[in-house]
Design a protein around this motif. Sequence first.
Motif, PDB file in Angstrom:
ATOM      1  N   UNK A  32       0.830  -1.212   0.000  1.00 22.09           N
ATOM      2  CA  UNK A  32       0.000   0.000   0.000  1.00 22.09           C
ATOM      3  C   UNK A  32       0.864   1.261   0.000  1.00 22.09           C
ATOM      4  N   UNK A  33       1.933   1.254   0.783  1.00 18.67           N
ATOM      5  CA  UNK A  33       2.822   2.422   0.858  1.00 18.67           C
ATOM      6  C   UNK A  33       3.509   2.653  -0.482  1.00 18.67           C
ATOM      7  N   UNK A  34       4.063   1.597  -1.049  1.00 15.58           N
ATOM      8  CA  UNK A  34       4.756   1.721  -2.336  1.00 15.58           C
ATOM      9  C   UNK A  34       3.782   2.207  -3.401  1.00 15.58           C
ATOM     10  N   UNK A  35       2.574   1.649  -3.418  1.00 17.53           N
ATOM     11  CA  UNK A  35       1.575   2.070  -4.391  1.00 17.53           C
ATOM     12  C   UNK A  35       1.225   3.551  -4.220  1.00 17.53           C
ATOM     13  N   UNK A  36       1.054   3.982  -2.966  1.00 19.19           N
ATOM     14  CA  UNK A  36       0.592   5.358  -2.723  1.00 19.19           C
ATOM     15  C   UNK A  36       1.653   6.406  -3.067  1.00 19.19           C
ATOM     16  N   UNK A  37       2.938   6.055  -3.042  1.00 14.15           N
ATOM     17  CA  UNK A  37       3.966   7.053  -3.354  1.00 14.15           C
ATOM     18  C   UNK A  37       4.336   7.077  -4.835  1.00 14.15           C
ATOM     19  N   UNK A  38       3.842   6.132  -5.603  1.00 10.74           N
ATOM     20  CA  UNK A  38       4.156   6.085  -7.030  1.00 10.74           C
ATOM     21  C   UNK A  38       3.375   7.175  -7.761  1.00 10.74           C
ATOM     22  N   UNK A  39       4.058   8.134  -8.386  1.00 13.15           N
ATOM     23  CA  UNK A  39       3.385   9.261  -9.042  1.00 13.15           C
ATOM     24  C   UNK A  39       2.399   8.851 -10.134  1.00 13.15           C
ATOM     25  N   UNK A  40       2.596   7.695 -10.755  1.00 15.23           N
ATOM     26  CA  UNK A  40       1.680   7.229 -11.800  1.00 15.23           C
ATOM     27  C   UNK A  40       0.261   7.021 -11.275  1.00 15.23           C
ATOM     28  N   UNK A  47      -6.951   5.011  -8.297  1.00 19.09           N
ATOM     29  CA  UNK A  47      -7.305   4.655  -6.928  1.00 19.09           C
ATOM     30  C   UNK A  47      -8.585   3.822  -6.943  1.00 19.09           C
ATOM     31  N   UNK A  48      -9.538   4.230  -7.747  1.00 23.63           N
ATOM     32  CA  UNK A  48     -10.801   3.505  -7.846  1.00 23.63           C
ATOM     33  C   UNK A  48     -10.557   2.082  -8.369  1.00 23.63           C
ATOM     34  N   UNK A  49      -9.667   1.920  -9.317  1.00 25.74           N
ATOM     35  CA  UNK A  49      -9.340   0.580  -9.815  1.00 25.74           C
ATOM     36  C   UNK A  49      -8.772  -0.284  -8.696  1.00 25.74           C
ATOM     37  N   UNK A  50      -7.914   0.295  -7.889  1.00 24.28           N
ATOM     38  CA  UNK A  50      -7.351  -0.440  -6.750  1.00 24.28           C
ATOM     39  C   UNK A  50      -8.439  -0.738  -5.720  1.00 24.28           C
ATOM     40  N   UNK A  51      -9.371   0.178  -5.534  1.00 25.43           N
ATOM     41  CA  UNK A  51     -10.479  -0.049  -4.609  1.00 25.43           C
ATOM     42  C   UNK A  51     -11.336  -1.229  -5.074  1.00 25.43           C
ATOM     43  N   UNK A  78      -6.971  14.600  -9.743  1.00 23.38           N
ATOM     44  CA  UNK A  78      -5.664  14.149  -9.256  1.00 23.38           C
ATOM     45  C   UNK A  78      -5.592  14.364  -7.754  1.00 23.38           C
ATOM     46  N   UNK A  79      -4.965  13.415  -7.084  1.00 24.86           N
ATOM     47  CA  UNK A  79      -4.739  13.504  -5.649  1.00 24.86           C
ATOM     48  C   UNK A  79      -3.251  13.369  -5.371  1.00 24.86           C
ATOM     49  N   UNK A  80      -2.784  14.080  -4.353  1.00 22.15           N
ATOM     50  CA  UNK A  80      -1.373  13.925  -3.996  1.00 22.15           C
ATOM     51  C   UNK A  80      -1.194  12.632  -3.196  1.00 22.15           C
ATOM     52  N   UNK A  81       0.050  12.323  -2.907  1.00 25.19           N
ATOM     53  CA  UNK A  81       0.395  11.071  -2.258  1.00 25.19           C
ATOM     54  C   UNK A  81      -0.357  10.869  -0.938  1.00 25.19           C
ATOM     55  N   UNK A  82      -0.394  11.878  -0.106  1.00 25.72           N
ATOM     56  CA  UNK A  82      -1.035  11.759   1.203  1.00 25.72           C
ATOM     57  C   UNK A  82      -2.549  11.623   1.065  1.00 25.72           C
ATOM     58  N   UNK A  83      -3.135  12.337   0.132  1.00 23.20           N
ATOM     59  CA  UNK A  83      -4.576  12.216  -0.108  1.00 23.20           C
ATOM     60  C   UNK A  83      -4.928  10.812  -0.590  1.00 23.20           C
ATOM     61  N   UNK A  84      -4.127  10.273  -1.524  1.00 17.25           N
ATOM     62  CA  UNK A  84      -4.354   8.913  -2.015  1.00 17.25           C
ATOM     63  C   UNK A  84      -4.299   7.917  -0.870  1.00 17.25           C
ATOM     64  N   UNK A  85      -3.284   8.061  -0.067  1.00 20.34           N
ATOM     65  CA  UNK A  85      -3.071   7.123   1.038  1.00 20.34           C
ATOM     66  C   UNK A  85      -4.233   7.180   2.031  1.00 20.34           C
ATOM     67  N   UNK A  86      -4.631   8.381   2.433  1.00 23.15           N
ATOM     68  CA  UNK A  86      -5.708   8.513   3.414  1.00 23.15           C
ATOM     69  C   UNK A  86      -7.043   8.017   2.870  1.00 23.15           C
TER      70      UNK A  86
END
Length: 168
Positions: A32-40, A47-51, A78-86
């Motif tokens: 999850x961490x690696x996924x959330x920091x990847x800019x792609x 995110x929805x696909x991962x959900x 678009x969401x930044x890294x922290x927004x994606x993670x949360x």
Amino acid sequence: AKKDLSDEYHVVQSYLDRIGANSSQMMQAMDDIVWSIKPDNDLLQKIVARMREHAALILDPLKIQYIFKADDSIRNIKLDMEQRRNLFLIYKEALNNISKYAEATLVDIHIGAGASYIELIIKDNGKGFDSNKQQSGNGLFNMNQRSEALGGELKISSSTGAGTRISL
């Protein structure tokens, strides 16, 4: 080590089972961490696909049916890294709670967006809980903390026998 144990070593087997479960959880958290920091992955579509994948992973084995609807309004957000993670961790905690406690047979997941907001709604038809009573554990507390970090509002509506509705 686990295969070599005889039946008289149940304590050791239990210990090895816990190590295995903890290792799996840590590997998932790292993924999850690696996924959330990847800019792609900054588009909400990703995110929805991962959900969707996570819903299948958690709910399918439990034979819990689900409906997952994502509006076209999320397409270019678009969401930044922290927004994606949360956002993802709130979602993940909600599904975790449903899988462990709700005894649900159907989950309805909807994500959409307006001009200045994203909305995630998760409803289940499970046994619900008394939302006026203090809940043990950190799950709901963590969801609230993550919602605040997003600048969002988390509403959890539930009552015994009536399922639960989570709105972010």
